[in-house]
Design a protein around this motif. Structure first.
Motif, short mmCIF file in Angstrom:
data_model
loop_
_atom_site.label_atom_id
_atom_site.label_comp_id
_atom_site.label_asym_id
_atom_site.label_seq_id
_atom_site.Cartn_x
_atom_site.Cartn_y
_atom_site.Cartn_z
N PHE A 349 0.85 -1.20 0.00
CA PHE A 349 0.00 0.00 0.00
C PHE A 349 0.88 1.24 0.00
O PHE A 349 2.11 1.17 0.20
N ASP A 350 0.25 2.40 -0.22
CA ASP A 350 0.95 3.68 -0.27
C ASP A 350 1.04 4.24 1.16
O ASP A 350 0.03 4.60 1.76
N PHE A 351 2.24 4.32 1.67
CA PHE A 351 2.44 4.79 3.04
C PHE A 351 2.02 6.26 3.17
O PHE A 351 1.47 6.67 4.21
N ASN A 352 2.25 7.07 2.14
CA ASN A 352 1.88 8.48 2.19
C ASN A 352 0.37 8.66 2.35
O ASN A 352 -0.09 9.53 3.11
N ASP A 353 -0.42 7.85 1.65
CA ASP A 353 -1.88 7.94 1.79
C ASP A 353 -2.31 7.62 3.22
O ASP A 353 -3.17 8.32 3.79
#
Length: 497
Positions: A349-353
């Motif tokens: 998954f996208d850690f920033n999101d």
């Protein structure tokens, strides 16, 4: 030193050149006792060169009896041999050299007579037995130590035959010295451990010691005794290994203590397991009614027309219920950690999101605080448990909000490296004492606030560390008093197998 023996003393003696070549100290006195000759070995032994024709009976600087009492010069063996006309043998003396060195000497003065039987003088040989006496003293001291030792001290030949046996061995194994001398060491070894003896002898032959080898031996009565065994090679005068010396120490009490400690440890582990199971069960049972209370409060909020004051009370009640639910969840996680049942689900998954969602929610719930987020642009793909990482981030932000209540500023920073990411949550609160930093990730450790009161149950950071460890990462804190604190964790973008 003269190099010629008087004619009246030369009959029957070796040529003077040969005396000087002898390694044994030799000197000659005339019938009145005055020194007339000595060789180089004698001068070296005395540590001086006496004046010939002027010194009587001996060239030593000082002479003593073996017990250390000063010996009168006219009582020395050479003086007595001349006075009595008889050889003096087996009478030890001690001499002192001018440099203070003490030596044990065995003199052998022999009178010399002419053809008519008249005394002409005497020749004396001096044998330095200092090293022998020192060795004997050391041997006697060692023998006394061995005999008085509480440990069993045994020596044996390389073929395993016992050659010495002290009182400690008799006390430990029950055999007297007469019963075991000449017997094979295997009388002490259990049948299932006989191979140990071959291994021990092989190490001894290769000039290797054996230290604190724990094993079992058999007493005369057939009792098994746990022992700690130390084995060293025995050498002859030429340095050849001819046997082995064994020191055996009874470690029965030590083994009993270890067994008791192990039992105590097992009992403690059982108690901890039952405690964790109880906490887990209680947490699980509490979660249902507390969740129901929150649902009822939501229903009240939505379906009833409330005054502002009533709305505020319901809102506060729901906040307290939310804290209680969070606490119950943490306690449940603690028990799962202790029992190894904390479940992880790893996905990409996208850690920033994730980070932006968490910060946005925290900002809405705490509008009085300013949370500044700095992260690299674009996607930051990680392979991790999204829910657990969210739990860690919420915990770090909650702590920062709690301890930065007077500054209301929090800084969140993400750094992206080729193979890992690092997140830091910085507050500008009072900071954390260095001693507390050492324990801050321990279970149930509570950080003290500036007013001296502890905050929380010390669960959140403990759980956070377990989560980060499970992700093959690191978590740490950097802080100094009065300058706030920064909590950081580092995660690999992909887990290693």
């Amino acid at each position: 030193m003269i190099t010629k023996i008087p004619a009246n003393l030369s009959s029957g003696l070796l040529p003077v050149e040969l005396y000087d070549c002898l390694p044994v100290a030799v000197y000659i006195c005339d019938r009145l006792g005055y020194l007339t000759f000595y060789n180089k070995a004698a001068a070296d032994l005395w540590g001086r060169e006496p004046e010939l024709g002027k010194e009587l009976w001996c060239g030593s600087w000082k002479i003593f009896w073996p017990d250390g009492t000063p010996m009168a010069l006219d009582a020395c063996p050479m003086a007595r041999a001349l006075k009595e006309g008889q050889p003096v043998t087996e009478e030890e003396i001690v001499i002192q050299c001018p440099d203070g060195t003490m030596k044990n000497i065995l003199p052998s003065p022999v009178p010399i007579f002419d053809e008519s039987g008249l005394l002409q003088g005497a020749v004396n040989t001096l044998l330095d037995i200092t090293e022998q006496r020192q060795g004997e003293k050391k041997q006697a001291m060692l023998a006394a130590i061995i005999e008085c030792s509480e440990d069993a001290i045994i020596s044996k030949k390389l073929d395993g035959l016992i050659t010495s046996w002290n009182q400690g061995a008799e006390k430990l194994f029950g055999y007297t010295e007469e019963e075991v001398l000449g017997k094979h060491i295997s009388i002490l070894i259990p049948k299932d451990r006989l191979e140990e003896e071959n291994l021990i002898i092989d190490r001894v032959r290769n000039n290797k010691n054996i230290e604190h080898f724990e094993t079992v031996r058999i007493t005369k009565s057939g009792k098994s005794v746990p022992i700690s065994l130390t084995v060293s090679p025995i050498r002859d005068q030429k340095g050849r290994i001819i046997g082995a010396s064994k020191i055996a120490r009874d470690i029965s009490i030590q083994k009993q203590s270890e067994a008791q400690l192990q039992k105590l440890y097992d009992d403690i582990q059982t108690m901890n397991s039952r405690k964790d199971e109880f906490i887990g069960m209680a947490s699980h049972e509490l979660k249902t009614p507390v969740t129901s209370i929150d649902a009822f409060l939501q229903l009240v909020q939505r379906s009833l027309k409330l005054e502002d004051r009533e709305k505020e009370l319901v809102f506060k009640a729901r906040n307290q219920v939310a804290k209680l639910i969070s606490l119950i969840s943490d306690l449940l996680d603690v028990t799962k950690i202790q029992t190894g049942k904390l479940v992880y689900t790893f996905t990409n998954f996208d850690f920033n999101d994730l980070l932006k969602e968490v910060v946005e929610v925290m900002q809405q719930n705490h509008p009085g605080h300013e949370i500044n987020l700095n992260h690299p642009a674009g996607m930051l793909q990680v392979h991790a448990d999204k829910q657990r990482l969210e739990q860690v981030i919420i915990n770090l932000l909650s702590n920062a909000i709690k301890y930065a209540s007077h500054t209301h500023k929090i800084r969140v920073t993400v750094q992206n490296a080729p193979h890992h990411l690092q997140l830091s949550v910085q507050d500008f609160g009072p900071g954390i004492d260095l001693q507390e930093q050492e324990h801050i990730f321990s279970r149930f450790y509570q950080i003290k606030k500036p007013n001296g009161n502890a905050s929380g149950l010390g669960i959140g950071l403990y759980i956070s560390k377990e989560i980060i460890d499970r992700h093959q990462g690191q978590i740490w804190v950097e802080s100094s008093l009065g300058k706030g604190a920064t909590f950081s964790f580092k995660l690999p973008l992909q887990l290693q197998d």
